[in-house]
Design an enzyme around this catalytic site. Structure first.
Site, PDB file in Angstrom:
ATOM      1  N   TYR A   1       2.212  10.117   0.381  1.00 39.16           N
ATOM      2  CA  TYR A   1       3.279   9.541   1.205  1.00 39.16           C
ATOM      3  C   TYR A   1       4.661   9.820   0.627  1.00 39.16           C
ATOM      4  O   TYR A   1       5.654   9.793   1.354  1.00 39.16           O
ATOM      5  CB  TYR A   1       3.134   8.018   1.318  1.00 39.16           C
ATOM      6  CG  TYR A   1       1.870   7.497   1.938  1.00 39.16           C
ATOM      7  CD1 TYR A   1       1.030   8.315   2.699  1.00 39.16           C
ATOM      8  CD2 TYR A   1       1.512   6.162   1.772  1.00 39.16           C
ATOM      9  CE1 TYR A   1      -0.127   7.803   3.259  1.00 39.16           C
ATOM     10  CE2 TYR A   1       0.362   5.651   2.331  1.00 39.16           C
ATOM     11  CZ  TYR A   1      -0.468   6.469   3.066  1.00 39.16           C
ATOM     12  OH  TYR A   1      -1.621   5.955   3.614  1.00 39.16           O
TER      13      TYR A   1
ATOM     14  N   HIS B   1      -8.193   9.285  -1.588  1.00 38.50           N
ATOM     15  CA  HIS B   1      -7.545   9.179  -0.281  1.00 38.50           C
ATOM     16  C   HIS B   1      -8.432   9.653   0.866  1.00 38.50           C
ATOM     17  O   HIS B   1      -8.361   9.128   1.980  1.00 38.50           O
ATOM     18  CB  HIS B   1      -6.241   9.970  -0.278  1.00 38.50           C
ATOM     19  CG  HIS B   1      -5.257   9.495   0.750  1.00 38.50           C
ATOM     20  ND1 HIS B   1      -3.897   9.536   0.565  1.00 38.50           N
ATOM     21  CD2 HIS B   1      -5.441   8.950   1.970  1.00 38.50           C
ATOM     22  CE1 HIS B   1      -3.290   9.049   1.636  1.00 38.50           C
ATOM     23  NE2 HIS B   1      -4.198   8.694   2.507  1.00 38.50           N
TER      24      HIS B   1
ATOM     25  N   ASP C   1       0.835  -1.199   0.000  1.00 41.26           N
ATOM     26  CA  ASP C   1       0.000   0.000   0.000  1.00 41.26           C
ATOM     27  C   ASP C   1       0.867   1.246   0.000  1.00 41.26           C
ATOM     28  O   ASP C   1       1.769   1.399   0.837  1.00 41.26           O
ATOM     29  CB  ASP C   1      -0.907   0.007   1.236  1.00 41.26           C
ATOM     30  CG  ASP C   1      -1.832   1.215   1.261  1.00 41.26           C
ATOM     31  OD1 ASP C   1      -2.926   1.119   0.686  1.00 41.26           O
ATOM     32  OD2 ASP C   1      -1.443   2.249   1.842  1.00 41.26           O
TER      33      ASP C   1
ATOM     34  N   LYS D   1      -3.088   6.025  -3.914  1.00 40.46           N
ATOM     35  CA  LYS D   1      -4.227   6.884  -3.601  1.00 40.46           C
ATOM     36  C   LYS D   1      -3.998   8.288  -4.144  1.00 40.46           C
ATOM     37  O   LYS D   1      -2.863   8.780  -4.152  1.00 40.46           O
ATOM     38  CB  LYS D   1      -4.435   6.975  -2.081  1.00 40.46           C
ATOM     39  CG  LYS D   1      -4.400   5.643  -1.359  1.00 40.46           C
ATOM     40  CD  LYS D   1      -4.512   5.833   0.138  1.00 40.46           C
ATOM     41  CE  LYS D   1      -4.143   4.568   0.875  1.00 40.46           C
ATOM     42  NZ  LYS D   1      -2.678   4.322   0.890  1.00 40.46           N
TER      43      LYS D   1
END
Length: 271
Positions: free
Chosen positions: A48, A106, A43, A73
């Protein structure tokens, strides 16, 4: 390896999360350790900044791409139709992949309608750049709205879910709709591991409190989870949860820590 069948899609129930690691090399090492341990569900997310680390680790690993299930996402800034298309092409470049297995919104964003975002996501799916669609941090009502606006099935809602942060309404909805609830932060911020019941159950099975917390999630219908750690030892420990099983009473004991179960949910969980 356990799997969850969500809207007809089989997804590994235990994945590896890549949030909250700032250093690229640290991320690559952690993801490499996860792949070596046996994780096949990875993931990541645009926000990120870990997509390139995921891509690098996978390229270096002795694992076929076809064995992996990779999720990314959309950030809040990439919700308009054109931004969705452009950003996913960038994500695929970072991941060094031709297709991502699962693309999520997200979090809810009132500035751009879910309908517009999902229209672009469906277009990417039709073009073969994305295999499956989902959402993250959505309420039950918001999830229903997403389902209504998407031609393709919404296969998951990824939310914070652990012993100290229950999502009973969403869990019931996911079970009823055969959708996956992907639990991030399955160990909370570490506070859940101080619960005596987890340590007591762990002692009976020769497992740690963390392993019991993860196993508790995996034994719930339609639930997957994506623990993360930068420590290779913890990465391996979190994966070592397939050689034991909690009894029905042990499952109920963990639920009792935060108030027990309603009759409806107990029935859906077969507890």
């Amino acid at each position: 390896m356990l799997s969850v069948t969500a809207r007809g899609v089989e997804i590994p129930a235990l994945g590896f999360g890549t949030a909250r690691m700032d250093d690229h090399d640290e991320r690559v090492r952690a993801i490499a350790a996860a792949l070596e341990a046996g994780y096949r569900h990875i993931d990541t997310a645009q926000v990120y900044g870990s997509e390139s680390a995921v891509g690098e680790a996978i390229q270096k690993a002795d694992v076929d791409r076809e064995e992996l299930f990779v999720t990314t996402k959309l950030t809040d800034d990439n919700r308009a139709h054109g931004d969705v298309i452009h950003s996913v092409h960038e994500s695929l470049d970072h991941l060094e992949m031709e297709t991502v297995d699962l693309l999520l919104i997200h979090s809810p964003n009132d500035e751009v309608s879910h309908e517009e975002t999902l229209d672009a996501m469906n277009e990417l799916r039709d073009d073969g750049l994305v295999s499956h669609l989902g959402v993250s941090n959505f309420s039950v009502d918001q999830t229903r709205e997403a389902v209504a606006h998407s031609t393709a099935p919404i296969v998951t809602n990824q939310v914070e879910y652990h012993l100290h942060h229950r999502q009973d309404d969403l869990l019931e909805y996911c079970i009823d709709e055969e959708m996956m609830l992907t639990a991030y932060s399955p160990l909370g911020v570490g506070d859940a591991l101080d619960e005596d019941v987890l340590q007591e159950i762990g002692d009976r099975h020769d497992k740690t409190a963390a392993q019991v917390a993860i196993r508790w999630l995996l034994q719930q219908p339609q639930v997957s989870t994506i623990p993360m750690s930068s420590s290779p030892d913890h990465v391996r420990e979190n994966f070592d949860v397939f050689d034991f099983e909690l009894t029905g009473e042990e499952m109920r004991d963990v639920f009792r820590v935060t108030g027990g179960l309603s009759d409806d949910l107990a029935s859906k969980l077969d507890l």
